[in-house]
Design an enzyme around this catalytic site. Structure first.
Site, PDB file in Angstrom:
ATOM      1  N   THR A 161       0.821  -1.207   0.000  1.00  0.00           N
ATOM      2  CA  THR A 161       0.000   0.000   0.000  1.00  0.00           C
ATOM      3  C   THR A 161       0.858   1.262   0.000  1.00  0.00           C
ATOM      4  OG1 THR A 161      -1.530   1.270   1.386  1.00  0.00           O
ATOM      5  CG2 THR A 161      -0.102  -0.246   2.537  1.00  0.00           C
ATOM      6  N   GLU A 204       0.285   3.588   1.922  1.00  0.00           N
ATOM      7  CA  GLU A 204       0.282   4.108   3.299  1.00  0.00           C
ATOM      8  C   GLU A 204       1.611   3.892   4.007  1.00  0.00           C
ATOM      9  OE1 GLU A 204      -3.129   3.357   5.676  1.00  0.00           O
ATOM     10  OE2 GLU A 204      -4.509   3.577   4.000  1.00  0.00           O
ATOM     11  N   LYS A 208       2.116  -3.356   7.233  1.00  0.00           N
ATOM     12  CA  LYS A 208       2.405  -3.543   5.803  1.00  0.00           C
ATOM     13  C   LYS A 208       3.842  -3.123   5.496  1.00  0.00           C
ATOM     14  CE  LYS A 208      -0.065  -4.596   2.871  1.00  0.00           C
ATOM     15  NZ  LYS A 208      -0.456  -5.928   2.324  1.00  0.00           N
ATOM     16  N   ASN A 220      -8.157   1.844  -3.565  1.00  0.00           N
ATOM     17  CA  ASN A 220      -8.978   1.192  -4.591  1.00  0.00           C
ATOM     18  C   ASN A 220     -10.459   1.380  -4.280  1.00  0.00           C
ATOM     19  OD1 ASN A 220      -7.305  -1.742  -5.894  1.00  0.00           O
ATOM     20  ND2 ASN A 220      -6.354   0.067  -5.044  1.00  0.00           N
ATOM     21  N   LYS A 272     -15.228   0.384   4.204  1.00  0.00           N
ATOM     22  CA  LYS A 272     -14.358   1.374   3.581  1.00  0.00           C
ATOM     23  C   LYS A 272     -15.226   2.518   3.058  1.00  0.00           C
ATOM     24  CE  LYS A 272     -10.880  -1.497   4.176  1.00  0.00           C
ATOM     25  NZ  LYS A 272     -10.453  -2.556   3.281  1.00  0.00           N
ATOM     26  N   ARG A 332      -7.348  11.490  -0.673  1.00  0.00           N
ATOM     27  CA  ARG A 332      -6.937  10.160  -1.121  1.00  0.00           C
ATOM     28  C   ARG A 332      -6.891  10.152  -2.652  1.00  0.00           C
ATOM     29  NH1 ARG A 332      -5.741  10.245   3.421  1.00  0.00           N
ATOM     30  NH2 ARG A 332      -6.160   8.777   5.097  1.00  0.00           N
TER      31      ARG A 332
HETATM   32  P1  NAD Z   1      -9.794  -7.227   1.926  1.00  0.00           P
HETATM   33  O1  NAD Z   1      -9.814  -6.958   3.380  1.00  0.00           O
HETATM   34  O2  NAD Z   1     -11.001  -6.950   1.104  1.00  0.00           O
HETATM   35  O3  NAD Z   1      -9.409  -8.747   1.660  1.00  0.00           O
HETATM   36  C1  NAD Z   1      -8.403  -9.403   2.375  1.00  0.00           C
HETATM   37  C2  NAD Z   1      -8.537 -10.894   2.146  1.00  0.00           C
HETATM   38  O4  NAD Z   1      -7.480 -11.541   2.868  1.00  0.00           O
HETATM   39  C3  NAD Z   1      -9.857 -11.473   2.664  1.00  0.00           C
HETATM   40  O5  NAD Z   1     -10.394 -12.364   1.710  1.00  0.00           O
HETATM   41  C4  NAD Z   1      -9.457 -12.206   3.931  1.00  0.00           C
HETATM   42  O6  NAD Z   1     -10.283 -13.320   4.215  1.00  0.00           O
HETATM   43  C5  NAD Z   1      -8.033 -12.628   3.600  1.00  0.00           C
HETATM   44  N1  NAD Z   1      -7.214 -12.826   4.800  1.00  0.00           N
HETATM   45  C6  NAD Z   1      -7.068 -11.977   5.845  1.00  0.00           C
HETATM   46  N2  NAD Z   1      -6.261 -12.536   6.779  1.00  0.00           N
HETATM   47  C7  NAD Z   1      -5.892 -13.744   6.289  1.00  0.00           C
HETATM   48  C8  NAD Z   1      -5.057 -14.786   6.792  1.00  0.00           C
HETATM   49  N3  NAD Z   1      -4.466 -14.683   7.989  1.00  0.00           N
HETATM   50  N4  NAD Z   1      -4.872 -15.891   6.038  1.00  0.00           N
HETATM   51  C9  NAD Z   1      -5.466 -16.004   4.812  1.00  0.00           C
HETATM   52  N5  NAD Z   1      -6.291 -15.055   4.309  1.00  0.00           N
HETATM   53  C10 NAD Z   1      -6.490 -13.946   5.030  1.00  0.00           C
HETATM   54  O7  NAD Z   1      -8.524  -6.429   1.385  1.00  0.00           O
HETATM   55  P2  NAD Z   1      -8.294  -5.690  -0.005  1.00  0.00           P
HETATM   56  O8  NAD Z   1      -8.767  -4.300   0.096  1.00  0.00           O
HETATM   57  O9  NAD Z   1      -8.753  -6.558  -1.106  1.00  0.00           O
HETATM   58  O10 NAD Z   1      -6.693  -5.625  -0.005  1.00  0.00           O
HETATM   59  C11 NAD Z   1      -5.934  -6.713  -0.522  1.00  0.00           C
HETATM   60  C12 NAD Z   1      -4.465  -6.374  -0.394  1.00  0.00           C
HETATM   61  O11 NAD Z   1      -4.167  -5.177  -1.098  1.00  0.00           O
HETATM   62  C13 NAD Z   1      -4.003  -6.148   1.045  1.00  0.00           C
HETATM   63  O12 NAD Z   1      -2.720  -6.695   1.188  1.00  0.00           O
HETATM   64  C14 NAD Z   1      -3.956  -4.638   1.180  1.00  0.00           C
HETATM   65  O13 NAD Z   1      -3.005  -4.235   2.132  1.00  0.00           O
HETATM   66  C15 NAD Z   1      -3.565  -4.232  -0.227  1.00  0.00           C
HETATM   67  N6  NAD Z   1      -4.016  -2.912  -0.674  1.00  0.00           N
HETATM   68  C16 NAD Z   1      -5.327  -2.564  -0.564  1.00  0.00           C
HETATM   69  C17 NAD Z   1      -5.741  -1.314  -1.048  1.00  0.00           C
HETATM   70  C18 NAD Z   1      -7.180  -0.871  -0.974  1.00  0.00           C
HETATM   71  O14 NAD Z   1      -7.466   0.295  -1.265  1.00  0.00           O
HETATM   72  N7  NAD Z   1      -8.119  -1.721  -0.618  1.00  0.00           N
HETATM   73  C19 NAD Z   1      -4.806  -0.437  -1.621  1.00  0.00           C
HETATM   74  C20 NAD Z   1      -3.472  -0.848  -1.693  1.00  0.00           C
HETATM   75  C21 NAD Z   1      -3.086  -2.090  -1.228  1.00  0.00           C
HETATM   76  O1  DAU Z   2      -4.120   4.008   0.421  1.00  0.00           O
HETATM   77  C1  DAU Z   2      -4.340   2.628   0.316  1.00  0.00           C
HETATM   78  C2  DAU Z   2      -5.185   2.174   1.485  1.00  0.00           C
HETATM   79  O2  DAU Z   2      -6.493   2.684   1.268  1.00  0.00           O
HETATM   80  C3  DAU Z   2      -5.228   0.654   1.643  1.00  0.00           C
HETATM   81  O3  DAU Z   2      -3.944   0.194   1.946  1.00  0.00           O
HETATM   82  C4  DAU Z   2      -6.192   0.254   2.763  1.00  0.00           C
HETATM   83  O4  DAU Z   2      -6.292  -1.164   2.828  1.00  0.00           O
HETATM   84  C5  DAU Z   2      -7.554   0.842   2.440  1.00  0.00           C
HETATM   85  O5  DAU Z   2      -8.443   0.549   3.487  1.00  0.00           O
HETATM   86  C6  DAU Z   2      -7.459   2.360   2.237  1.00  0.00           C
HETATM   87  O6  DAU Z   2      -7.152   3.030   3.484  1.00  0.00           O
HETATM   88  P1  DAU Z   2      -7.903   4.392   3.917  1.00  0.00           P
HETATM   89  O7  DAU Z   2      -7.825   4.520   5.377  1.00  0.00           O
HETATM   90  O8  DAU Z   2      -7.457   5.543   3.076  1.00  0.00           O
HETATM   91  O9  DAU Z   2      -9.407   4.009   3.411  1.00  0.00           O
HETATM   92  P2  DAU Z   2     -10.845   4.213   4.099  1.00  0.00           P
HETATM   93  O10 DAU Z   2     -11.858   3.863   3.057  1.00  0.00           O
HETATM   94  O11 DAU Z   2     -10.929   3.593   5.424  1.00  0.00           O
HETATM   95  O12 DAU Z   2     -10.896   5.791   4.306  1.00  0.00           O
HETATM   96  C7  DAU Z   2     -10.742   6.706   3.217  1.00  0.00           C
HETATM   97  C8  DAU Z   2     -10.775   8.112   3.783  1.00  0.00           C
HETATM   98  O13 DAU Z   2     -12.092   8.385   4.269  1.00  0.00           O
HETATM   99  C9  DAU Z   2      -9.866   8.315   4.974  1.00  0.00           C
HETATM  100  O14 DAU Z   2      -9.349   9.644   4.939  1.00  0.00           O
HETATM  101  C10 DAU Z   2     -10.778   8.155   6.185  1.00  0.00           C
HETATM  102  C11 DAU Z   2     -12.103   8.673   5.686  1.00  0.00           C
HETATM  103  N1  DAU Z   2     -13.322   8.033   6.241  1.00  0.00           N
HETATM  104  C12 DAU Z   2     -13.374   6.661   6.262  1.00  0.00           C
HETATM  105  C13 DAU Z   2     -14.474   6.016   6.753  1.00  0.00           C
HETATM  106  C14 DAU Z   2     -14.536   4.505   6.807  1.00  0.00           C
HETATM  107  C15 DAU Z   2     -14.385   8.797   6.657  1.00  0.00           C
HETATM  108  O15 DAU Z   2     -14.333  10.046   6.607  1.00  0.00           O
HETATM  109  N2  DAU Z   2     -15.490   8.159   7.145  1.00  0.00           N
HETATM  110  C16 DAU Z   2     -15.580   6.799   7.226  1.00  0.00           C
HETATM  111  O16 DAU Z   2     -16.618   6.271   7.707  1.00  0.00           O
END
Ligand code: NAD
Ligand code: DAU
Length: 351
Positions: free
Chosen positions: A132, A134, A161, A187, A196, A221
């Site tokens: 990420t 972050e 991470k 994403n 999220k 973001r």
């Molecule tokens: P998510 O929380 O939707 O999915 C995570 C998945 O991992 C789930 O299916 C969960 O069951 C599985 N998991 C969790 N712990 C586990 C364990 N101990 N063993 C096996 N499986 C396990 O997450 P996501 O948003 O799809 O993110 C996927 C990856 O991408 C993560 O590594 C996250 O750090 C990274 N990432 C996410 C974002 C984002 O915006 N969502 C951005 C950049 C990077």
């Molecule tokens: O930047 C990549 C990261 O983006 C990933 O690595 C993380 O897995 C993913 O969860 C995401 O992290 P953020 O903390 O940026 O995402 P989130 O959707 O939780 O929050 C986005 C922004 O919105 C953040 O500034 C916090 C704010 N927020 C979030 C929630 C859940 C709110 O204002 N209200 C809310 O209820």
């Protein structure tokens, strides 16, 4: 070329898009999806590919060393695409230990097993760690994260991470494991768990509940449509240079409050509401502890070296995302039950 590829976290949000893309685009690969099925993992995300001959699923915990060891002793993997993680910052603040176990111990278990069972025969193999933006910390008004930006993680999630990224690089330098890492921005898209920001807001607007905006909503973001991230992962897996890191971002910065207002306008239109109706649900709530102010990615390395650029505009991506959630109420109902309900009341109603 025939390959067996282990995708961890394939039942989650990004993982399910990656698994589908690989199963469909590479019939010569066998894709094994390993997932613990935590609250965030949902096999329904993959119901359209579950019977494909080049796909299989294994339920298991990457933090369980004996299980991972046994998994790799039964089957040799040409590639690992490692997405499994605890991924929500707010949950890491209320319960950091799960993040340490899954994100750090889990990653090291996979690295060790991959190393041991490659036995020095790493030609053509790859351990691809998905990370990420972050890990780089928080930006002020100016500047972008590049691959050279110093690590400065500030939440238990981002620190876990960052730690995993360091472990992956250590296994590369010390043991010669072929690795590649990418660090992506926020994403959004179908199948994202509604804890999220974007899916939570869509669901609350849909059900006429307050839309919680942390602090003043001024945090920024950089949003990327999930299919574009999956395309970047595909490209990096096949063409990325071993030992390298690639930043992946949307070139698409939004202040949270502006994003939520845009979403309210889209929802008014889609739900045939009077313009301005959904915006009345916006509610400012207590800020997130240690809330990073701004993330923004410099894409020039992946764009210049691999030719990847985001392809889905924010307007188009949000439109597709909102439509998907409105058309998939059954999916929402399923994931909103159980664990999420108790998490939601702790996070928003008891503070
Ligand atoms: P998510 O929380 O939707 O999915 C995570 C998945 O991992 C789930 O299916 C969960 O069951 C599985 N998991 C969790 N712990 C586990 C364990 N101990 N063993 C096996 N499986 C396990 O997450 P996501 O948003 O799809 O993110 C996927 C990856 O991408 C993560 O590594 C996250 O750090 C990274 N990432 C996410 C974002 C984002 O915006 N969502 C951005 C950049 C990077
Ligand atoms: O930047 C990549 C990261 O983006 C990933 O690595 C993380 O897995 C993913 O969860 C995401 O992290 P953020 O903390 O940026 O995402 P989130 O959707 O939780 O929050 C986005 C922004 O919105 C953040 O500034 C916090 C704010 N927020 C979030 C929630 C859940 C709110 O204002 N209200 C809310 O209820």
């Amino acid at each position: 070329m025939q390959k067996t590829i282990l995708i961890t976290g394939g039942a989650g949000f990004i993982g399910s898009h990656v698994a589908r893309r690989f199963v469909r685009n590479y019939p010569q690969y066998h894709i094994v999806n390993l997932d613990k099925l935590t609250y965030a993992g949902n096999l329904e995300n993959l119901s359209d590919i579950e019977n494909e001959p080049n796909y299989s699923f294994i339920k298991g915990d990457i933090a369980d060393q004996a299980f991972i060891e046994e998994l790799f002793s039964r089957q040799s993997y040409d590639g690992v695409i490692h997405l499994a993680a605890e991924s929500h910052v707010d949950r890491s603040i209320s319960g950091p230990m799960e993040f340490i176990k899954a994100n750090i111990t889990g990653t090291v278990n996979l690295l060790n097993a991959f190393r041991k069972h490659s036995e020095g025969r790493c030609d053509g193999k790859l351990f691809y760690h998905i990370s990420t933006d972050e890990v780089y910390g928080s930006l002020g008004n100016e500047g972008l994260f590049t691959e050279e930006t110093a690590y400065d993680p500030r939440s238990p999630y981002s620190a876990s991470k960052a730690s995993a990224d360091h472990m992956v690089r250590a296994w590369y330098h010390t043991y010669g494991i072929p690795v590649v890492i990418s660090n992506c921005s926020n994403n959004y898209g179908p199948n994202q768990f509604p804890e999220k920001l974007i899916p939570l807001a869509i669901n609350n607007i849909r059900t006429n509940k307050p839309v919680p905006v942390y602090g003043k909503g001024e945090n920024v973001r950089d949003w990327l449509y999930v299919e574009d991230h999956a395309a970047a992962i595909d490209l990096i897996f096949h063409n990325g240079a071993v030992g390298e890191t690639y930043n992946v971002g949307g070139n698409n910065e939004w202040r949270n409050i502006d994003l939520i207002k845009l979403l309210c306008r889209i929802m008014d239109r889609k739900l045939d509401r009077e313009p301005g109706t959904s915006a009345k649900l916006i509610t400012f709530v207590k800020d997130r502890a240690g809330h990073d102010m701004r993330y923004a990615i410099d894409n020039s390395k992946i764009s210049g070296e691999l030719g990847w650029n985001p392809s889905v505009s924010f307007e188009e991506g949000l439109d597709r995302t909102v439509s998907w959630y409105l058309e998939n109420e059954r999916w929402l109902g399923g994931v909103l039950s159980g664990d999420y309900k108790s998490y939601y009341s702790k996070q928003y109603l008891e503070r």
